[in-house]
Scaffold this motif. Structure first.
Motif, mmCIF file in Angstrom:
data_model
loop_
_atom_site.group_PDB
_atom_site.id
_atom_site.type_symbol
_atom_site.label_atom_id
_atom_site.label_comp_id
_atom_site.label_asym_id
_atom_site.label_seq_id
_atom_site.Cartn_x
_atom_site.Cartn_y
_atom_site.Cartn_z
ATOM 1 N N ASP A 206 44.625 79.071 -41.829
ATOM 2 C CA ASP A 206 44.118 77.913 -42.499
ATOM 3 C C ASP A 206 44.526 76.605 -41.839
ATOM 4 O O ASP A 206 45.703 76.556 -41.656
ATOM 5 N N GLU A 207 43.436 75.773 -41.366
ATOM 6 C CA GLU A 207 43.819 74.585 -40.560
ATOM 7 C C GLU A 207 43.891 73.279 -41.595
ATOM 8 O O GLU A 207 43.165 73.292 -42.156
ATOM 9 N N TYR A 208 44.871 72.429 -41.333
ATOM 10 C CA TYR A 208 44.921 70.998 -41.925
ATOM 11 C C TYR A 208 45.445 70.183 -40.666
ATOM 12 O O TYR A 208 46.428 69.854 -40.471
ATOM 13 N N PRO A 209 44.000 69.537 -40.143
ATOM 14 C CA PRO A 209 44.243 68.610 -38.811
ATOM 15 C C PRO A 209 44.389 67.161 -39.444
ATOM 16 O O PRO A 209 43.846 66.871 -40.221
ATOM 17 N N SER A 210 45.192 66.409 -38.656
ATOM 18 C CA SER A 210 45.031 64.827 -38.694
ATOM 19 C C SER A 210 45.264 64.271 -37.136
ATOM 20 O O SER A 210 46.009 64.860 -36.425
ATOM 21 N N VAL A 211 44.783 63.188 -37.001
ATOM 22 C CA VAL A 211 44.948 62.212 -35.937
ATOM 23 C C VAL A 211 45.071 60.927 -36.337
ATOM 24 O O VAL A 211 44.585 60.215 -37.016
ATOM 25 N N LYS A 212 46.354 60.324 -35.765
ATOM 26 C CA LYS A 212 46.432 59.154 -36.030
ATOM 27 C C LYS A 212 46.879 58.205 -34.717
ATOM 28 O O LYS A 212 48.055 58.554 -34.145
ATOM 29 N N GLY A 213 45.873 57.773 -34.153
ATOM 30 C CA GLY A 213 46.069 56.834 -32.990
ATOM 31 C C GLY A 213 46.346 57.988 -31.643
ATOM 32 O O GLY A 213 45.734 59.116 -31.447
#
Length: 317
Positions: free
Chosen positions: A16-23
């Motif tokens: 299961d994937e929990y992705p995030s991108v900040k800058g």
């Protein structure tokens, strides 16, 4: 060359994937689902075989035996099959490095670059070579193996002409039990005493290693030499672009992305979806100018899975 594609369907069923991108900071939490380990190991096996193929050929040439399962001398040297003969700690380290490639090729990491892994650098593990050379001649010479120096993992992003336009440098760590203190020791360094007796972080943390790394690591020269040996025509543009980036005078730099993969078993009290590394912004301790991708790979029975994979490699079935 490494030719096996990432097993897309198996990865999607497994994690299961929990992705995030900040800058310029990407964080991906991956959690193991309730899945049949035998079936999963079978699905992952071709990728692992391909990842270790170059090193396996290199090592068996060096130690003077044919390690192919059909070779006639296998009955006398079967205890020295690479990589299944390696001790558990070494296997755990190799697992993390292979997963860097598999996950980078499957998931969208920071920048959404298309990463290719032409060959893994496992042949440059000098202590494994020494270990195998002794082990094949004396089955009682089992021991722990020192880690490989330099970058754990490298991948390339190529343009339509085959030129390297960006490269990925991976740092992979495995720990049997992932707790906040364990992960902090990996990131910031072990606690030590300074000259005044104060308790401070040492200089062996991942952030410090990435911050002081040279603009283009030695592993890129190793990779270039391997490409020149294994596929000088097909990888000609990649070889040339790496050479230009390495040149001291009038070099042509290549953009870089750093990858940190922390893998291991989740702690008993950990909640689902709970990260161990902050995802809201890039860690303040990370000072390198390059994009950063952090991956937390949380397993529930990681040693069992790794054992099943590495026990199965080139077993003749």
């Amino acid at each position: 060359m490494h030719t096996s594609p990432a097993p897309e369907a198996a990865i999607d069923e497994w994690l299961d994937e929990y992705p995030s991108v900040k800058g310029n900071y990407g964080h991906t939490l991956l959690e193991q689902t309730d899945i049949d380990l035998d079936a999963l190991a079978g699905s992952l096996r071709p990728y692992f075989e391909s990842a270790h193929g170059d090193a396996r050929k290199h090592f068996h040439d060096v130690i003077g035996i044919d390690l192919h399962p059909d070779a006639t001398d296998i009955p006398t040297v079967g205890h020295a099959l690479y990589p299944s003969c390696l001790p558990p700690i070494a296997r755990h380290g190799l697992f993390g490095e292979v997963m860097c490639g598999m996950l980078a090729q499957h998931f969208d990491f920071i920048g959404k670059h298309s990463w290719t892994v032409p060959v893994f650098l496992f042949r440059h593990h000098s202590d494994v070579e020494a270990y195998l050379f002794a082990l094949v001649r004396n089955p009682t010479r089992e021991r722990q193996v020192f880690g490989r120096f330099g970058s754990d993992f490298l991948a390339l992003a190529l343009d339509n002409d085959g030129k390297v336009v960006r490269y990925l440098v991976g740092e992979a760590k495995w720990r049997a039990k992932l707790t906040p203190s364990v992960v902090n020791n990996l990131l910031f360094g072990q606690w030590v005493e300074d000259d005044d007796g104060n308790r401070v972080r040492g200089n062996d943390g991942i952030w410090r290693q990435l911050n002081i790394d040279v603009p283009i690591p030695h592993g890129m020269r190793q990779l270039q030499k391997l490409l020149h040996e294994l596929d000088p025509v097909g990888m000609a543009e990649a070889i040339l672009s790496i050479d230009k980036a390495i040149m001291i005078k009038n070099n042509e730099p290549i953009e870089r992305t750093n990858l940190v993969l922390i893998s291991g078993n989740g702690a008993a009290r950990r909640e689902a979806g709970e990260p161990l590394i902050a995802w809201e912004k890039a860690p303040d301790e990370y000072k390198a100018p390059h994009d950063l991708q952090v991956v937390e790979l949380i397993l529930s029975n990681g040693e069992d899975l790794i054992g099943r994979i590495y026990d199965s490699l080139w077993d003749g079935t």
